[in-house]
Design a protein around this motif. Structure first.
Motif, PDB file in Angstrom:
ATOM      1  N   GLU A 555       0.864  -1.184   0.000  1.00 40.57           N
ATOM      2  CA  GLU A 555       0.000   0.000   0.000  1.00 40.57           C
ATOM      3  C   GLU A 555       0.902   1.236   0.000  1.00 40.57           C
ATOM      4  OE1 GLU A 555      -4.202   0.476   2.031  1.00 40.57           O
ATOM      5  OE2 GLU A 555      -2.605   0.839   3.481  1.00 40.57           O
ATOM      6  N   VAL A 556       0.717   2.080  -1.010  1.00 37.72           N
ATOM      7  CA  VAL A 556       1.596   3.236  -1.199  1.00 37.72           C
ATOM      8  C   VAL A 556       0.812   4.525  -1.015  1.00 37.72           C
ATOM      9  CG1 VAL A 556       3.055   4.479  -2.842  1.00 37.72           C
ATOM     10  CG2 VAL A 556       3.081   1.975  -2.795  1.00 37.72           C
ATOM     11  N   MET A 557       1.397   5.493  -0.318  1.00 42.12           N
ATOM     12  CA  MET A 557       0.817   6.822  -0.189  1.00 42.12           C
ATOM     13  C   MET A 557       1.845   7.848  -0.621  1.00 42.12           C
ATOM     14  SD  MET A 557       0.416   9.935   1.404  1.00 42.12           S
ATOM     15  CE  MET A 557       1.214   9.888   3.004  1.00 42.12           C
ATOM     16  N   VAL A 558       1.445   8.753  -1.501  1.00 38.47           N
ATOM     17  CA  VAL A 558       2.319   9.848  -1.906  1.00 38.47           C
ATOM     18  C   VAL A 558       1.635  11.166  -1.584  1.00 38.47           C
ATOM     19  CG1 VAL A 558       3.380   8.525  -3.775  1.00 38.47           C
ATOM     20  CG2 VAL A 558       1.412   9.971  -4.269  1.00 38.47           C
ATOM     21  N   GLN A 559       2.428  12.151  -1.259  1.00 37.56           N
ATOM     22  CA  GLN A 559       1.907  13.496  -0.997  1.00 37.56           C
ATOM     23  C   GLN A 559       2.687  14.469  -1.868  1.00 37.56           C
ATOM     24  OE1 GLN A 559       2.394  15.952   2.866  1.00 37.56           O
ATOM     25  NE2 GLN A 559       0.334  15.095   3.028  1.00 37.56           N
ATOM     26  N   LEU A 560       1.949  15.276  -2.637  1.00 38.56           N
ATOM     27  CA  LEU A 560       2.557  16.212  -3.568  1.00 38.56           C
ATOM     28  C   LEU A 560       2.193  17.650  -3.221  1.00 38.56           C
ATOM     29  CD1 LEU A 560       1.721  14.480  -7.003  1.00 38.56           C
ATOM     30  CD2 LEU A 560       3.710  14.096  -5.526  1.00 38.56           C
ATOM     31  N   SER A 572      -3.072   7.437  -3.204  1.00 39.36           N
ATOM     32  CA  SER A 572      -2.717   6.142  -2.627  1.00 39.36           C
ATOM     33  C   SER A 572      -3.208   5.024  -3.523  1.00 39.36           C
ATOM     34  CB  SER A 572      -3.302   5.991  -1.217  1.00 39.36           C
ATOM     35  OG  SER A 572      -4.709   6.032  -1.261  1.00 39.36           O
ATOM     36  N   SER A 573      -2.553   3.899  -3.427  1.00 40.37           N
ATOM     37  CA  SER A 573      -2.939   2.732  -4.218  1.00 40.37           C
ATOM     38  C   SER A 573      -2.307   1.501  -3.588  1.00 40.37           C
ATOM     39  CB  SER A 573      -2.488   2.884  -5.670  1.00 40.37           C
ATOM     40  OG  SER A 573      -2.948   1.805  -6.456  1.00 40.37           O
ATOM     41  N   ALA A 574      -2.842   0.341  -3.950  1.00 42.33           N
ATOM     42  CA  ALA A 574      -2.313  -0.921  -3.441  1.00 42.33           C
ATOM     43  C   ALA A 574      -2.206  -1.922  -4.571  1.00 42.33           C
ATOM     44  CB  ALA A 574      -3.213  -1.471  -2.332  1.00 42.33           C
ATOM     45  N   VAL A 580       3.992  -0.641  -9.569  1.00 40.12           N
ATOM     46  CA  VAL A 580       2.677  -0.321 -10.132  1.00 40.12           C
ATOM     47  C   VAL A 580       1.848   0.472  -9.118  1.00 40.12           C
ATOM     48  CG1 VAL A 580       0.499  -1.286 -10.980  1.00 40.12           C
ATOM     49  CG2 VAL A 580       2.677  -2.321 -11.656  1.00 40.12           C
ATOM     50  N   ALA A 581       1.846   0.047  -7.851  1.00 38.07           N
ATOM     51  CA  ALA A 581       1.100   0.762  -6.814  1.00 38.07           C
ATOM     52  C   ALA A 581       1.607   2.196  -6.677  1.00 38.07           C
ATOM     53  CB  ALA A 581       1.214   0.033  -5.476  1.00 38.07           C
ATOM     54  N   SER A 582       2.922   2.364  -6.728  1.00 39.89           N
ATOM     55  CA  SER A 582       3.523   3.694  -6.576  1.00 39.89           C
ATOM     56  C   SER A 582       3.135   4.605  -7.729  1.00 39.89           C
ATOM     57  CB  SER A 582       5.040   3.583  -6.487  1.00 39.89           C
ATOM     58  OG  SER A 582       5.437   2.783  -5.402  1.00 39.89           O
ATOM     59  N   THR A 583       3.224   4.089  -8.940  1.00 37.82           N
ATOM     60  CA  THR A 583       2.907   4.903 -10.122  1.00 37.82           C
ATOM     61  C   THR A 583       1.423   5.251 -10.147  1.00 37.82           C
ATOM     62  OG1 THR A 583       4.636   3.668 -11.286  1.00 37.82           O
ATOM     63  CG2 THR A 583       3.208   5.068 -12.614  1.00 37.82           C
ATOM     64  N   THR A 584       0.568   4.300  -9.785  1.00 37.98           N
ATOM     65  CA  THR A 584      -0.871   4.559  -9.750  1.00 37.98           C
ATOM     66  C   THR A 584      -1.205   5.626  -8.709  1.00 37.98           C
ATOM     67  OG1 THR A 584      -1.295   2.260 -10.399  1.00 37.98           O
ATOM     68  CG2 THR A 584      -3.138   3.493  -9.474  1.00 37.98           C
ATOM     69  N   ALA A 585      -0.570   5.542  -7.535  1.00 35.70           N
ATOM     70  CA  ALA A 585      -0.806   6.538  -6.485  1.00 35.70           C
ATOM     71  C   ALA A 585      -0.361   7.926  -6.951  1.00 35.70           C
ATOM     72  CB  ALA A 585      -0.058   6.145  -5.212  1.00 35.70           C
ATOM     73  N   TYR A 586       0.775   7.977  -7.654  1.00 33.58           N
ATOM     74  CA  TYR A 586       1.304   9.249  -8.160  1.00 33.58           C
ATOM     75  C   TYR A 586       0.350   9.858  -9.188  1.00 33.58           C
ATOM     76  CZ  TYR A 586       5.077  12.534  -9.333  1.00 33.58           C
ATOM     77  OH  TYR A 586       5.842  13.664  -9.517  1.00 33.58           O
ATOM     78  N   VAL A 587      -0.160   9.011 -10.083  1.00 36.84           N
ATOM     79  CA  VAL A 587      -1.108   9.482 -11.099  1.00 36.84           C
ATOM     80  C   VAL A 587      -2.403   9.956 -10.437  1.00 36.84           C
ATOM     81  CG1 VAL A 587      -2.573   8.738 -13.024  1.00 36.84           C
ATOM     82  CG2 VAL A 587      -0.154   8.092 -12.971  1.00 36.84           C
ATOM     83  N   GLN A 588      -2.841   9.237  -9.428  1.00 46.73           N
ATOM     84  CA  GLN A 588      -4.053   9.657  -8.714  1.00 46.73           C
ATOM     85  C   GLN A 588      -3.872  11.037  -8.086  1.00 46.73           C
ATOM     86  OE1 GLN A 588      -5.609   8.394  -4.563  1.00 46.73           O
ATOM     87  NE2 GLN A 588      -6.277   6.789  -5.953  1.00 46.73           N
ATOM     88  N   ALA A 589      -2.723  11.257  -7.465  1.00 50.12           N
ATOM     89  CA  ALA A 589      -2.447  12.567  -6.868  1.00 50.12           C
ATOM     90  C   ALA A 589      -2.388  13.656  -7.939  1.00 50.12           C
ATOM     91  CB  ALA A 589      -1.138  12.520  -6.080  1.00 50.12           C
TER      92      ALA A 589
END
Length: 611
Positions: A555-560, A572-574, A580-589
């Motif tokens: 489970e990845v959380m990024v803050q921009l 965030s994404s899992a 893949v989780a990291s890139t998806t979380a980044y795109v979501q942000a």
């Protein structure tokens, strides 16, 4: 003494200092000189804008004779209880990066109703079209269910705000308008640029106007704990006369202490005209770590509503944590029942304690704000024991080192609940048990994700399901950017390289980039496609294993930080693949950044100057 020599003095010391300034005594009440060491105090700004403090002394508990409201009578709730006003969806959302979509707000509102909160402050309707629609939807759904909570919206003391708020909440079975105006000298002079007389008139006029629309009106004197108590009594008396049904006493900057807050609440109960049948409410921030203690003191001194958030999230250091004060009242209910003049075994709130842990997990997943391990009640270590002596005692009798059972808040072991042969009906039933009520479309998307995960994992736990659902509801209805594929190449001695393909408004674009590692390379590739260099800064990146084992979800959380708008957003994404989780979380942000850039609105109520 210079303005940079000193520290924030107690109310008593401030009064002594004022006396010395006017030729009075130069000693404290204890008889000792004020002597402040310049060496110890240098560099700390001294506060000189605080009002006279309420003199406090220990007195017996305040007797409150509650009058049942229409909501109490319709829902069968005890009018003598401490009412829980939850502001997770409004003040909690003001935590940096914790912005919620309308769908996320609705899911959380349904869980808050299941939890048993009395009032849900669903948002600040005038802030934006999105916030208005979210509050309106919650009022039309959660506010009209069986045993509904009161649905409340926040507004400044302005007609336009109040009108917008009423339009949003009026469809609920029990709507409430919550209007506020600042009353401290500091706020009136520098923020409002109004005289005390003008504030009194505005409070009277706007409460009266709100009451002409809605039977249930809450009035707040912002920054009450730094306001002159005599002025507070007057403004609250005016609000009561104008039709307010609840008086809120905010500790807006987390400045007060338990004894001071208790004395202030008692003073309001004793000095405000017409307050006999009204509810005093508490709102407090945790800047000094005293919010929960302050609330308990306020309850002992006559308050019967507390404004809290799940996990204590909110502006700066957050709000009083709902789970902490509710369990304090539950675990020590004999003590507090005597203070509230209730029977010893009375339930002091309407909260279903077994839904506390589910609610905490849901808020953490939706906001992307992890709960610290040592957090009281809901932290991962709250019921963990490392010491050998403690473990020995627990094995012999859990009461030796535990004052509550983990199961009392709904915290049990996660077990295998579904497998790859499980059907859609069983999947929906399990999600409902976990507190998630989602649409058929969202169910279908989540079910596909579940099947994909079940093919990869031997065991699927509740935490896995939470991550899947959180992923699905966090997706914006019409995202500008969608991840099509990501491929990385790394290792020793290779240079980490990522190739990313994104769908940007229907057009696929591919970019390659290098980085310090595979995740950084993927992020660089996404940013190369979407934004000019330097416009976005990654503030935080966290990876957690949702469950144990080599096949666990990551489970990845990024803050921009978006330098164009100055806003902070989370994503965030899992996935079993961390890249893949990291890139998806980044795109979501990034989608949230684009949504903010393309939207207009007033913003949060404390983040602009009153006109």
């Amino acid at each position: 003494m210079s303005s940079t020599q000193g520290f924030v003095l107690s109310g008593i010391a401030q009064q002594s200092l004022r006396k010395s300034a006017f030729g009075g005594s130069e000693v404290c009440r204890s008889g000792r000189p004020l002597g402040i060491s310049p060496k110890r105090a240098t560099g700390v700004q001294m506060t000189t804008t605080q009002p006279p403090q309420v003199a406090f002394e220990k007195k017996g508990p305040v007797q409150v004779a509650p009058v049942p409201t229409k909501h109490d009578l319709a829902t069968g709730r005890d009018p003598a209880r401490v009412k829980i006003f939850d502001t997770t969806l409004r003040d909690g959302e003001q935590s940096p990066g914790a912005s919620l979509t309308g769908e996320e707000k609705l899911i959380l509102a349904k869980q808050l109703a299941k939890l048993g909160v009395d009032i849900i402050e669903a948002g600040f309707p005038v802030a934006s079209v999105g916030d208005f629609e979210a509050v309106q939807t919650i009022a039309q759904t959660v506010g009209c269910r069986d045993d509904p909570p009161i649905i409340c919206g926040l507004s400044r003391a302005r007609k336009a705000d109040i009108d917008r708020c009423w339009e949003a909440v009026k469809h609920a079975s029990f709507p409430r308008i919550h209007t506020f105006i600042a009353t401290s000298d500091l706020h009136m002079e520098y923020k409002l640029k109004k005289t005390p007389a003008e504030v009194l008139d505005a409070a009277t006029e706007m409460v009266s106007y709100a009451r002409s629309l809605c039977e249930d009106v809450e009035f707040s004197a912002e920054d009450a704990t730094r306001s002159d108590p005599q002025f507070l009594y007057e403004v609250y008396s005016r609000a009561v006369a104008a039709g307010a049904t609840t008086l809120n006493v905010p500790d807006t900057v987390g400045y007060t202490t338990p004894d001071e807050y208790g004395a202030l609440i008692r003073g309001i109960r004793e000095n405000v005209k017409g307050i006999e049948n009204l509810t005093i409410s508490l709102h407090g921030h945790n800047d000094l770590g005293l919010a929960v203690a302050n609330f308990l003191s306020g309850v002992e001194n006559g308050a019967r509503q507390i404004e809290t958030t799940i996990n204590g999230i909110g502006e700066r250091a957050g709000n009083a944590a709902m789970e902490e004060i509710v369990m304090a009242l539950q675990v020590r209910r004999q003590y507090y029942a005597s203070k509230l003049h209730l029977a010893q075994n009375s339930f002091l709130t309407n909260i279903n304690h077994r839904e506390i842990y589910n609610s905490s997990r849901m808020v953490s997943n939706m906001t992307g704000m992890s709960v610290q391990p040592n957090k009281a009640i809901v932290g991962a270590n709250a019921f963990a024991h490392e010491s050998g002596i403690h473990q020995d005692g627990i094995l012999k009798n859990r009461l030796t080192y535990e004052i509550m059972d983990a199961k009392s808040i709904g915290h049990g072991d996660n077990s295998l609940v579904l497998g790859k042969l499980s059907g859609r009906a069983a999947f929906r039933a399990r999600l409902t048990e976990m507190g998630y009520e989602i649409s058929d479309e969202e169910l279908n998307k989540a079910f596909i994700r579940f099947k994909e995960l079940a093919d990869k994992k031997k065991e699927v736990t509740d935490w896995d399901l939470e991550s899947i659902i959180s992923d699905e509801v966090k997706q914006l209805d019409t995202p500008d950017v969608r991840l099509v594929r990501v491929q990385v190449q790394c290792g020793e001695p290779l240079v980490p390289t990522a190739t990313v393909t994104l769908d940007v408004n229907g057009v696929e674009t591919t970019a390659s980039s290098v980085g310090t590692g595979p995740v950084d390379a993927a992020f660089q590739g996404v940013q190369k496609i979407c934004f000019e260099e330097g416009s976005i800064t990654l503030l935080e990146y966290k990876v957690n294993s949702v469950t144990k084992g080599i096949d666990a979800l990551g489970e990845v959380m990024v803050q921009l930080r978006d330098h164009t708008t100055g806003k902070t957003v989370n994503g965030s994404s899992a996935n079993t693949d961390v890249v893949v989780a990291s890139t998806t979380a980044y795109v979501q942000a990034l989608n949230r950044v684009l949504k903010i850039r393309n939207s207009t609105g007033v913003g949060h109520p404390q983040k602009f100057v009153e006109e």
